[in-house]
Scaffold this active site. Structure first.
Site, PDB file in Angstrom:
ATOM      1  N   ARG A   1      -2.339  -0.727  21.364  1.00 16.74           N
ATOM      2  CA  ARG A   1      -3.378   0.030  22.064  1.00 16.74           C
ATOM      3  C   ARG A   1      -2.808   1.150  22.940  1.00 16.74           C
ATOM      4  NH1 ARG A   1      -5.888  -4.077  25.157  1.00 16.74           N
ATOM      5  NH2 ARG A   1      -6.928  -2.403  26.250  1.00 16.74           N
ATOM      6  N   ASN A   2      -1.483   1.260  23.019  1.00 19.55           N
ATOM      7  CA  ASN A   2      -0.903   2.372  23.762  1.00 19.55           C
ATOM      8  C   ASN A   2      -1.107   3.637  22.941  1.00 19.55           C
ATOM      9  OD1 ASN A   2       1.209   4.325  24.733  1.00 19.55           O
ATOM     10  ND2 ASN A   2       1.550   2.660  26.177  1.00 19.55           N
ATOM     11  N   SER A   3      -1.513   4.699  23.586  1.00 22.44           N
ATOM     12  CA  SER A   3      -1.853   5.920  22.844  1.00 22.44           C
ATOM     13  C   SER A   3      -0.715   6.936  22.761  1.00 22.44           C
ATOM     14  CB  SER A   3      -3.108   6.568  23.443  1.00 22.44           C
ATOM     15  OG  SER A   3      -2.933   6.829  24.808  1.00 22.44           O
TER      16      SER A   3
END
Length: 165
Positions: free
Chosen positions: A39-41
């Site tokens: 979920r890290n962008s």
């Protein structure tokens, strides 16, 4: 709480921009990859700016980043932290990386961007007072962390402006 140690930098001699995080999270440390949390962008942001597939193999993403003149590292070499949140870093445990050597080995870096507030705060507190840097611009950008509730589109827009220099 346990002691955690960051990775070596991703860089080459032609790097013009240095992106600094604070310390890799638990999933990144386990995977031995920068920004491995799904979920890290970070990788979608970089892919949106530099035109590569954010889902490609890690080695390919790293190659594309370096080919774009971007180096990647963390401010902290090690610290004591439970979990992945910067807010969980134990007071007094922050040990910075060796930026004096890094900047000597990477003379083309003219812009340092911080991936969030903790990276900037740690750099300004533990690194900057011991450096004599000139000709380098410093910019804090919205964190790529899923804990930072800003849309991906807003993050890409902010990062694109800073990295277009």
């Amino acid at each position: 709480m346990s002691a955690v140690t960051s990775f070596n930098p991703i860089s080459n001699q032609s790097a013009r921009v240095l992106v600094l995080g604070s310390m890799p999270g638990v999933l990144s440390l386990k995977a031995n990859q920068y920004y491995a949390h799904p979920r890290n962008s970070f990788w979608p942001i970089m892919a949106g700016i530099y035109g590569f597939d954010a889902e490609s193999a890690y080695e390919t993403r790293v190659e594309k980043l370096m080919a774009s003149g971007v180096a990647l590292w963390d401010v902290l070499h090690n610290c004591v932290r439970a979990g992945s949140l910067d807010s969980a870093i134990e007071a007094g445990s922050r040990v910075p990386n060796d930026f004096l050597s890094f900047f000597q080995q990477h003379p083309h870096i003219k812009h340092v961007v911080f991936n969030g507030a903790e990276a900037e705060k740690s750099f300004n507190t533990y690194v900057l007072p011991h450096l004599n840097v000139s000709g380098i611009t410093f910019t804090r950008l919205p964190s790529s962390s899923p804990a930072h509730a800003v849309s991906l589109e807003q993050k890409i827009a902010a990062w694109r402006v800073a990295l277009s220099d």
